[in-house]
Design an enzyme around this catalytic site. Structure first.
Site, PDB file in Angstrom:
ATOM      1  N   GLU A  50     -34.175 -20.554  -1.718  1.00 51.81           N
ATOM      2  CA  GLU A  50     -33.791 -20.434  -3.319  1.00 51.81           C
ATOM      3  C   GLU A  50     -32.443 -21.056  -3.572  1.00 51.81           C
ATOM      4  O   GLU A  50     -31.610 -21.126  -2.922  1.00 51.81           O
ATOM      5  CB  GLU A  50     -33.546 -18.835  -3.315  1.00 51.81           C
ATOM      6  N   ASN A 111     -34.960 -19.032 -12.281  1.00 51.94           N
ATOM      7  CA  ASN A 111     -34.881 -18.876 -10.908  1.00 51.94           C
ATOM      8  C   ASN A 111     -36.363 -19.431 -10.560  1.00 51.94           C
ATOM      9  O   ASN A 111     -37.215 -18.511 -10.157  1.00 51.94           O
ATOM     10  CB  ASN A 111     -34.488 -17.720 -10.484  1.00 51.94           C
ATOM     11  N   LYS A 128     -39.073 -16.499 -10.674  1.00 43.69           N
ATOM     12  CA  LYS A 128     -38.897 -15.443 -10.215  1.00 43.69           C
ATOM     13  C   LYS A 128     -39.211 -14.081 -11.087  1.00 43.69           C
ATOM     14  O   LYS A 128     -38.538 -14.208 -12.313  1.00 43.69           O
ATOM     15  CB  LYS A 128     -37.402 -15.309  -9.680  1.00 43.69           C
ATOM     16  N   GLU A 147     -28.091 -12.289 -11.885  1.00 50.77           N
ATOM     17  CA  GLU A 147     -29.444 -13.066 -11.767  1.00 50.77           C
ATOM     18  C   GLU A 147     -29.997 -12.658 -13.584  1.00 50.77           C
ATOM     19  O   GLU A 147     -30.714 -13.441 -14.185  1.00 50.77           O
ATOM     20  CB  GLU A 147     -30.319 -12.854 -10.830  1.00 50.77           C
ATOM     21  N   CYS A 173     -36.682 -14.600  -2.882  1.00 48.83           N
ATOM     22  CA  CYS A 173     -35.733 -13.666  -2.472  1.00 48.83           C
ATOM     23  C   CYS A 173     -36.163 -12.314  -2.854  1.00 48.83           C
ATOM     24  O   CYS A 173     -36.726 -11.690  -2.072  1.00 48.83           O
ATOM     25  CB  CYS A 173     -34.501 -13.975  -3.164  1.00 48.83           C
ATOM     26  N   ASN A 198     -31.022 -16.148  -1.260  1.00 48.18           N
ATOM     27  CA  ASN A 198     -29.747 -15.889  -0.807  1.00 48.18           C
ATOM     28  C   ASN A 198     -29.174 -14.501  -0.920  1.00 48.18           C
ATOM     29  O   ASN A 198     -29.506 -13.825  -1.950  1.00 48.18           O
ATOM     30  CB  ASN A 198     -28.921 -16.631  -2.016  1.00 48.18           C
TER      31      ASN A 198
HETATM   32  N1  ING Z   1     -30.577 -11.717  -3.453  1.00 50.22           N
HETATM   33  C1  ING Z   1     -30.567 -10.462  -2.789  1.00 50.22           C
HETATM   34  C2  ING Z   1     -32.153 -10.043  -2.227  1.00 50.22           C
HETATM   35  O1  ING Z   1     -32.727  -9.429  -2.886  1.00 50.22           O
HETATM   36  C3  ING Z   1     -30.127  -7.890  -3.098  1.00 50.22           C
HETATM   37  C4  ING Z   1     -29.880  -9.246  -3.678  1.00 50.22           C
HETATM   38  C5  ING Z   1     -30.035  -7.565  -1.886  1.00 50.22           C
HETATM   39  C6  ING Z   1     -30.813  -6.827  -3.632  1.00 50.22           C
HETATM   40  C7  ING Z   1     -29.969  -6.511  -1.191  1.00 50.22           C
HETATM   41  C8  ING Z   1     -31.036  -5.514  -3.162  1.00 50.22           C
HETATM   42  C9  ING Z   1     -30.502  -5.439  -1.742  1.00 50.22           C
HETATM   43  O2  ING Z   1     -32.261 -10.453  -1.109  1.00 50.22           O
HETATM   44  C10 ING Z   1     -31.327 -12.070  -4.507  1.00 50.22           C
HETATM   45  N2  ING Z   1     -31.012 -13.508  -4.721  1.00 50.22           N
HETATM   46  O3  ING Z   1     -32.404 -11.569  -4.703  1.00 50.22           O
END
Ligand code: ING
Length: 319
Positions: A50, A111, A128, A147, A173, A198
């Site tokens: 991503e 995205n 996304k 985001e 993601c 990411n």
């Molecule tokens: N990053 C993270 C993901 O979903 C996240 C944000 C991390 C949300 C952990 C909830 C818990 O992997 C992106 N870019 O979506």
């Protein structure tokens, strides 16, 4: 059980950090290097992360939209700096998935990820849908996750594309954490779902134990691969970007739910699997036989409700 001529060489190109100061040309050179390695290992397709062309910029609060657009978004794909990727792909006859910030001619920001076939033609685009994080500035947080500020919710839906002799879907993601993502694609008979991510190692909202990041990442891939009879290929951009750490754990997961290849480090690393595309059939026939066992008349709430609410009356439970 393995069927030789149904083998699909699938590679995932994990990227180590892209620092804020790193320019696209340098980044593309890294991608080209991994595309070459993927092809050399017999891959028909390589999955990049991503937002592969830049640092994970949603971690920063920036107010100059013109600068954000210039530094972190692509106004054309391919553009001058990304064209070498398409040219090499055509020469090597390898398809690829690429995630990047999309700025549309009429000024919309997404995205985005694209699927490119072995003739370097863009055959699918995905924007996304599950945008995590927030849109307001949280000055007390160690970093932001903006985001919802920088991107609009995607409007392409979860599509699938016939390419490279099979049927491939894509997401991005946070989408990988939501079962609806995979179910919509497996109901369209996808064989492979590709995605980049990411994922910050730390949570700005609560003191989440870091080991849970990797656990939940792999759990999401493995559960949904199994429950939908899918091969899932997930490419991380990871490591320390200007001091902010993101998890690695790029993986290729079989329809059995087993991890068949996983990155070991947090740098640029190509992993590869020779995927039996018939394997999903086994699970879709004998366990998750959608046509035989699913009962949508009892699933109405999944589509009709956004947030959780009050219990339904017994008479409402089934349509
Ligand atoms: N990053 C993270 C993901 O979903 C996240 C944000 C991390 C949300 C952990 C909830 C818990 O992997 C992106 N870019 O979506």
């Amino acid at each position: 059980m393995s069927n030789k001529d149904n083998r699909f060489g699938l590679a995932v190109a994990q990227m180590g950090p892209v620092q804020l100061a790193e320019d696209r040309t340098t980044v593309v050179r890294r991608l080209l290097e991994m595309m070459r390695e993927a092809a050399a290992r017999g891959a028909k397709m390589v999955v990049f992360p991503e937002l592969a062309l830049t640092t994970f910029f949603p971690r920063y609060w920036m107010e100059d939209q013109a600068e954000v657009d210039a530094r972190f978004f692509e106004a054309e794909m391919p553009g001058p700096q990304t064209r070498p990727l398409f040219e090499l792909a055509a020469r090597l006859r390898i398809g690829f998935y690429l995630g990047y910030g999309e700025l549309t001619p009429d000024g919309h920001h997404y995205n985005t990820a694209i699927l490119v076939d072995e003739t370097a033609r863009i055959v699918a685009r995905y924007r996304k849908i599950h945008l995590p994080g927030h849109s307001d500035h949280k000055p007390d947080a160690p970093f932001q996750h903006l985001e919802k500020k920088y991107f609009e919710v995607g409007n392409d839906g979860f599509g699938v594309t016939d390419m490279l002799g099979t049927r491939i879907g894509q997401c991005l993601c946070n989408d990988r954490r939501w079962p609806e993502t995979y179910r919509v694609m497996s109901l369209q008979s996808a064989r492979i779902v590709t995605l980049g991510y990411n994922t910050p190692s730390w949570n700005i909202h609560w003191n989440e134990p870091p080991h849970l990041r990797m656990f939940h990442h792999l759990l999401s891939l493995q559960a949904n691969a199994y429950q939908n009879g899918l091969w899932v290929a997930a490419a991380a951009k990871c490591g320390f970007e200007d001091g902010f750490h993101m998890i690695g754990g790029s993986a290729i997961v079989a329809p059995s739910g087993e991890i068949v290849a996983q990155a070991q480090g947090e740098e640029d690393e190509v992993i590869f699997a020779s995927c039996d595309l018939q394997l999903g059939e086994t699970f879709l026939q004998h366990v998750f036989n959608f046509a035989k066992h699913r009962r949508p008349e009892h699933y109405r709430l999944i589509v009709e409700r956004t947030g959780a609410g009050a219990p339904l009356a017994p008479s409402e439970l089934s349509t």
